[in-house]
Design an enzyme around this catalytic site. Sequence first.
Site, PDB file in Angstrom:
ATOM      1  N   GLU A 157      14.797   1.160   6.867  1.00 19.66           N
ATOM      2  CA  GLU A 157      15.003   2.400   6.103  1.00 19.66           C
ATOM      3  C   GLU A 157      16.388   2.541   5.473  1.00 19.66           C
ATOM      4  OE1 GLU A 157      13.717   5.563   8.733  1.00 19.66           O
ATOM      5  OE2 GLU A 157      11.833   4.566   9.137  1.00 19.66           O
ATOM      6  N   GLU A 262       3.541   0.537  11.019  1.00 20.40           N
ATOM      7  CA  GLU A 262       3.576   1.983  11.294  1.00 20.40           C
ATOM      8  C   GLU A 262       2.421   2.727  10.617  1.00 20.40           C
ATOM      9  OE1 GLU A 262       7.500   3.671  11.098  1.00 20.40           O
ATOM     10  OE2 GLU A 262       8.457   1.763  11.528  1.00 20.40           O
TER      11      GLU A 262
HETATM   12  O1  9MR Z   1       7.513   7.154  16.775  1.00 16.45           O
HETATM   13  C1  9MR Z   1       8.893   7.283  16.992  1.00 16.45           C
HETATM   14  C2  9MR Z   1       9.183   8.586  17.715  1.00 16.45           C
HETATM   15  O2  9MR Z   1       8.667   8.542  19.033  1.00 16.45           O
HETATM   16  C3  9MR Z   1      10.686   8.858  17.742  1.00 16.45           C
HETATM   17  O3  9MR Z   1      10.920  10.143  18.284  1.00 16.45           O
HETATM   18  C4  9MR Z   1      11.241   8.766  16.335  1.00 16.45           C
HETATM   19  C5  9MR Z   1      12.730   9.023  16.287  1.00 16.45           C
HETATM   20  O4  9MR Z   1      13.250   8.804  15.028  1.00 16.45           O
HETATM   21  O5  9MR Z   1      10.965   7.475  15.800  1.00 16.45           O
HETATM   22  C6  9MR Z   1       9.609   7.257  15.649  1.00 16.45           C
HETATM   23  O6  9MR Z   1       9.369   6.018  15.010  1.00 16.45           O
HETATM   24  C7  9MR Z   1       9.919   5.880  13.694  1.00 16.45           C
HETATM   25  C8  9MR Z   1      10.158   4.402  13.480  1.00 16.45           C
HETATM   26  O7  9MR Z   1      10.986   3.906  14.493  1.00 16.45           O
HETATM   27  C9  9MR Z   1      10.767   4.155  12.110  1.00 16.45           C
HETATM   28  N1  9MR Z   1       9.982   4.735  11.062  1.00 16.45           N
HETATM   29  C10 9MR Z   1       9.620   6.131  11.207  1.00 16.45           C
HETATM   30  C11 9MR Z   1       8.956   6.336  12.575  1.00 16.45           C
HETATM   31  C12 9MR Z   1       8.518   7.781  12.733  1.00 16.45           C
HETATM   32  O8  9MR Z   1       9.638   8.617  12.731  1.00 16.45           O
END
Ligand code: 9MR
Length: 369
Positions: A157, A262
């Site tokens: 990102e 994802e």
């Molecule tokens: O699914 C993840 C969630 O449990 C966390 O709280 C969050 C924190 O930023 O991150 C989520 O996963 C992310 C992933 O690592 C990167 N892309 C976006 C995802 C959703 O936020």
Amino acid sequence: MNKILFSLSIVATMIPSAIFSQQANTLKEAYKDDFFIGAALDLSQIYEADKQAADIVKNQFSSIVAENCMKSMFLQPKEGQFFFDDADKFVALGEKYNMFTIGHTLIWHSQLPDWFFVDKNGKDVSVEVLKQRMKSHISTVVTRYKGRVKGWDVVNEAIMENGSYRKSKFYEILGEEFIPLAFKYAQEADPDAELYYNDYNEWHPGKIETVVKMVKNLKSRGIRIDGVGMQAHIDMTSPTLAEYENAIVKYTAAGVKVNITELDLSVLPSPWGTSANISDKVEYNEKMNPYKTGLPKDAEEKWENRYADFFRLFLKHKSKVRRVTLWGVTDAQSWKNDFPVKGRTDYPLFFDRNCNTKPIVEKMIQLAK
Ligand code: 9MR
């Protein structure tokens, strides 16, 4: 033909074909000649404490990624003090069930420990110090799992929808160069691991342009990048299939594989589209949470059809797609229940809140056949 073989072949013709097709009654079996099919795991799944979810993982998926425990704030909470227990367990699970194990993520502006960019007086660190910290983090982590983690989301990102670079501290201190540096450090630590750039909304034309430029720049300098991870936090209207397909084609033309990462399809109304920027939250209101007690059949059918459209697209481009990974196993686990509106009830994944297999699984299996 001898007698025994002859009678065996007679018996075989008498076995209904349904019994043969049962051999491909899991997602990983059905898609084994197409691409890896994966899921993101939380700690209860990694430790197999949630037995039902762990069984789903083992039976249905050929690839795993850690939803949280390999992010830098967990792996290196204090400088030089690494915490590997959860990540070790995750990697061991991948080996135990012979799965294609993905590391997520080495360099990301979010879920990053506070110390990373500052010196002991709280001031931004210098270019040299930040390079050294990146190198130390990447080398330590990648070396530990060398040969076992098969692919890394090296940078996550870093580019905005309009094609500009995200103004993260990595960018402010090192400029665009932080991306090539991260890939170089990862490549040095494990020359055989696949290396990816991973991002959301990667179908926006501005983002495509900059990601493609970045990929070509790395390649022209002999720095390896194997894939682009196209996060797929999608909803019922956005993106269009054509937008998504255009991006797959463009990334492939730049010389990398595409990972569909994802993946989760939200059935809930979206206040703006499909951002996965965790800081973009919206206030709760009842209208935004229409399916609190269950998903009506017609809504589920529309949701299944949209998933099917996407899987058809992935199959059409299977020579370009290396992996399709769902962002979680069950609806109970999904981050979508709290994003972009906190406290909703969403249904984005293939297994329900009680670990029951949804009809979508059989439908996606049939699609692959
Ligand atoms: O699914 C993840 C969630 O449990 C966390 O709280 C969050 C924190 O930023 O991150 C989520 O996963 C992310 C992933 O690592 C990167 N892309 C976006 C995802 C959703 O936020």
